[in-house]
Design a protein around this motif. Structure first.
Motif, PDB file in Angstrom:
ATOM      1  N   UNK A  54      26.372  65.964  93.022  1.00 39.46           N
ATOM      2  CA  UNK A  54      27.248  66.847  92.248  1.00 39.46           C
ATOM      3  C   UNK A  54      28.422  66.115  91.615  1.00 39.46           C
ATOM      4  N   UNK A  55      28.798  64.980  92.175  1.00 41.70           N
ATOM      5  CA  UNK A  55      29.960  64.252  91.647  1.00 41.70           C
ATOM      6  C   UNK A  55      29.586  62.912  91.013  1.00 41.70           C
ATOM      7  N   UNK A  56      28.294  62.619  90.915  1.00 44.88           N
ATOM      8  CA  UNK A  56      27.852  61.359  90.318  1.00 44.88           C
ATOM      9  C   UNK A  56      28.337  61.272  88.867  1.00 44.88           C
ATOM     10  N   UNK A  57      29.054  60.178  88.537  1.00 42.60           N
ATOM     11  CA  UNK A  57      29.595  59.955  87.186  1.00 42.60           C
ATOM     12  C   UNK A  57      30.472  61.116  86.703  1.00 42.60           C
ATOM     13  N   UNK A  58      31.188  61.716  87.640  1.00 46.16           N
ATOM     14  CA  UNK A  58      32.139  62.761  87.252  1.00 46.16           C
ATOM     15  C   UNK A  58      33.161  62.207  86.265  1.00 46.16           C
ATOM     16  N   UNK A  59      33.567  60.963  86.485  1.00 47.32           N
ATOM     17  CA  UNK A  59      34.406  60.260  85.504  1.00 47.32           C
ATOM     18  C   UNK A  59      33.473  59.481  84.581  1.00 47.32           C
ATOM     19  N   UNK A  60      33.378  59.934  83.332  1.00 47.37           N
ATOM     20  CA  UNK A  60      32.454  59.342  82.377  1.00 47.37           C
ATOM     21  C   UNK A  60      33.177  59.053  81.066  1.00 47.37           C
ATOM     22  N   UNK A  61      32.433  58.658  80.064  1.00 49.22           N
ATOM     23  CA  UNK A  61      33.031  58.268  78.787  1.00 49.22           C
ATOM     24  C   UNK A  61      33.916  59.361  78.204  1.00 49.22           C
ATOM     25  N   UNK A  62      33.424  60.600  78.230  1.00 54.08           N
ATOM     26  CA  UNK A  62      34.183  61.703  77.642  1.00 54.08           C
ATOM     27  C   UNK A  62      35.483  61.960  78.399  1.00 54.08           C
ATOM     28  N   UNK A  63      35.432  61.823  79.722  1.00 51.11           N
ATOM     29  CA  UNK A  63      36.626  62.083  80.525  1.00 51.11           C
ATOM     30  C   UNK A  63      37.652  60.971  80.337  1.00 51.11           C
ATOM     31  N   UNK A  64      37.217  59.713  80.298  1.00 45.28           N
ATOM     32  CA  UNK A  64      38.163  58.625  80.034  1.00 45.28           C
ATOM     33  C   UNK A  64      38.800  58.785  78.657  1.00 45.28           C
ATOM     34  N   UNK A  65      38.020  59.273  77.695  1.00 46.13           N
ATOM     35  CA  UNK A  65      38.563  59.492  76.344  1.00 46.13           C
ATOM     36  C   UNK A  65      39.651  60.555  76.340  1.00 46.13           C
ATOM     37  N   UNK A  66      39.606  61.467  77.312  1.00 47.22           N
ATOM     38  CA  UNK A  66      40.622  62.527  77.383  1.00 47.22           C
ATOM     39  C   UNK A  66      41.949  62.027  77.945  1.00 47.22           C
ATOM     40  N   UNK A  67      41.938  60.878  78.645  1.00 45.38           N
ATOM     41  CA  UNK A  67      43.167  60.364  79.251  1.00 45.38           C
ATOM     42  C   UNK A  67      44.141  59.838  78.194  1.00 45.38           C
ATOM     43  N   UNK A  68      45.413  59.849  78.541  1.00 47.39           N
ATOM     44  CA  UNK A  68      46.434  59.303  77.658  1.00 47.39           C
ATOM     45  C   UNK A  68      46.414  57.769  77.732  1.00 47.39           C
ATOM     46  N   UNK A  69      46.804  57.122  76.656  1.00 40.87           N
ATOM     47  CA  UNK A  69      46.677  55.666  76.563  1.00 40.87           C
ATOM     48  C   UNK A  69      47.595  54.918  77.526  1.00 40.87           C
ATOM     49  N   UNK A  70      48.667  55.571  77.990  1.00 40.52           N
ATOM     50  CA  UNK A  70      49.567  54.902  78.942  1.00 40.52           C
ATOM     51  C   UNK A  70      49.176  55.172  80.388  1.00 40.52           C
ATOM     52  N   UNK A  71      48.148  56.008  80.614  1.00 39.80           N
ATOM     53  CA  UNK A  71      47.810  56.464  81.965  1.00 39.80           C
ATOM     54  C   UNK A  71      46.998  55.416  82.725  1.00 39.80           C
ATOM     55  N   UNK A  72      47.095  55.504  84.056  1.00 40.78           N
ATOM     56  CA  UNK A  72      46.307  54.616  84.916  1.00 40.78           C
ATOM     57  C   UNK A  72      45.348  55.446  85.756  1.00 40.78           C
ATOM     58  N   UNK A  73      44.246  54.799  86.143  1.00 48.31           N
ATOM     59  CA  UNK A  73      43.171  55.461  86.872  1.00 48.31           C
ATOM     60  C   UNK A  73      43.001  54.789  88.228  1.00 48.31           C
ATOM     61  N   UNK A  74      42.870  55.603  89.286  1.00 46.86           N
ATOM     62  CA  UNK A  74      42.720  55.090  90.651  1.00 46.86           C
ATOM     63  C   UNK A  74      41.516  55.754  91.305  1.00 46.86           C
ATOM     64  N   UNK A  75      40.674  54.960  91.972  1.00 43.32           N
ATOM     65  CA  UNK A  75      39.529  55.511  92.686  1.00 43.32           C
ATOM     66  C   UNK A  75      39.505  55.031  94.128  1.00 43.32           C
ATOM     67  N   UNK A  76      39.639  56.001  95.061  1.00 45.88           N
ATOM     68  CA  UNK A  76      39.510  55.719  96.489  1.00 45.88           C
ATOM     69  C   UNK A  76      38.417  56.589  97.093  1.00 45.88           C
TER      70      UNK A  76
END
Length: 317
Positions: free
Chosen positions: A213-235
């Motif tokens: 259900x969560x496989x590739x939840x963060x994908x191309x379209x979602x990264x495109x929605x982020x602001x250019x100054x934002x940072x991404x963290x995965x734990x």
């Protein structure tokens, strides 16, 4: 009871189980995950298996095993996406995990990655160790100030809530979140989609469980929605992120940086990520504190003991 421990636990845990005359304990000597054939054989040879991350008990493995002897998979870890729970149950095998013990330690690693990425700590240490530091000056290695910024948490379970609490209380951050089900979290606002969260925040933290259900939840379209100054963290788990899409977003400067503790094809890490100065990479340290791993071991063994005594297991999944 024949018990297989897939990888050696902390010594206090090993002393507890190896000293119990009710169990004939076998412990694998390698730190690598069990192979497919090892998993198949173990199901036939042991009453209880204590697996952990990477020991893949898929539906195919259960089907391939003949005359299954195993009745319990007592997972060492809160995440159990490496075990097909429905297939296990269909073969009369109970599955347990170790929730709670990992919450604070994993949340702490999320904060570590947030700070290291925002304040360029990894880059700075590499520069200093390479004798590249020529002294302080007013514009040296200017990073991103976390206090007062907006945090987006994807997945508001125990770990997500612990991260949100730390960020609100410690950094005065405003918190929004996405969760698959309705959930009320004091001091935080639930938004209807991952994209909605990512579009509105300065920091995105993944805290969802792994699985289909969560496989590739963060994908191309979602990264495109982020602001250019934002940072991404995965734990969370590595495969909740489309790693190729993350690399592309970083290379295109769609996002400012990333802090990662887990990887899609772990332990393999893309060379492109290793080459980027704005990426912090940790070797899956989420629960890597002795007290935490001992707590996880005690919880896994409590499930084993309860099962052996024919009592309800404390942490069935």
């Amino acid at each position: 009871m024949k018990l297989l421990i897939s990888r050696r636990l902390p010594e206090t845990n090993m002393a507890e189980i190896e000293g119990d005359a009710r169990f004939d304990v076998t412990t694998r000597t390698t730190t690598q995950p069990m192979s497919r054939d090892e998993c198949v054989a173990a199901l036939a040879d042991y009453d209880i298996i204590l697996p952990t991350l990477g020991d893949l008990f898929s539906a195919e493995v259960f089907e391939a095993a003949s005359a299954i002897r195993c009745k319990l998979l007592a997972n060492f870890g809160v995440g159990y996406n490496h075990i097909d729970v429905a297939a296990a149950r269909a073969h009369g095998i109970e599955v347990t995990n170790t929730p709670g013990a990992v919450t604070d330690a994993t949340a702490d690693i999320a904060l570590t990655l947030m700070l290291m990425t925002a304040r360029r700590a990894g880059e700075g240490e590499r520069m200093l160790r390479a004798d590249g530091w020529d002294g302080w000056h007013p514009t040296q290695m200017l990073g991103f100030h976390l206090s007062g910024k907006r945090l987006g948490v994807i997945g508001m379970g125990r770990i997500g809530q612990a991260i949100a609490h730390r960020c609100r209380a410690g950094f005065g951050m405003d918190v929004v979140y996405y969760n698959r089900s309705e959930k009320a979290v004091e001091g935080a606002q639930q938004l209807p989609s991952v994209e909605d969260v990512c579009a509105q925040v300065d920091v995105v933290v993944m805290a969802v469980p792994g699985g289909a259900e969560t496989h590739h939840l963060m994908n191309e379209a979602v990264f495109a929605a982020m602001q250019s100054h934002a940072i991404f963290v995965n734990i969370a788990r590595g495969d909740v992120v489309d790693e190729a899409a993350l690399v592309a977003a970083l290379q295109a400067k769609q996002i400012a940086g990333a802090g990662l503790d887990v990887y899609e094809f772990e332990p393999k890490v893309p060379a492109a990520l290793k080459a980027m100065e704005n990426v912090v990479l940790l070797p899956h340290l989420g629960t890597a504190a002795l007290e935490v791993r001992e707590d996880m071991g005690r919880m896994a063994l409590a499930n084993v003991m309860a099962f052996t005594a024919e009592r309800p297991v404390p942490n069935a999944v």
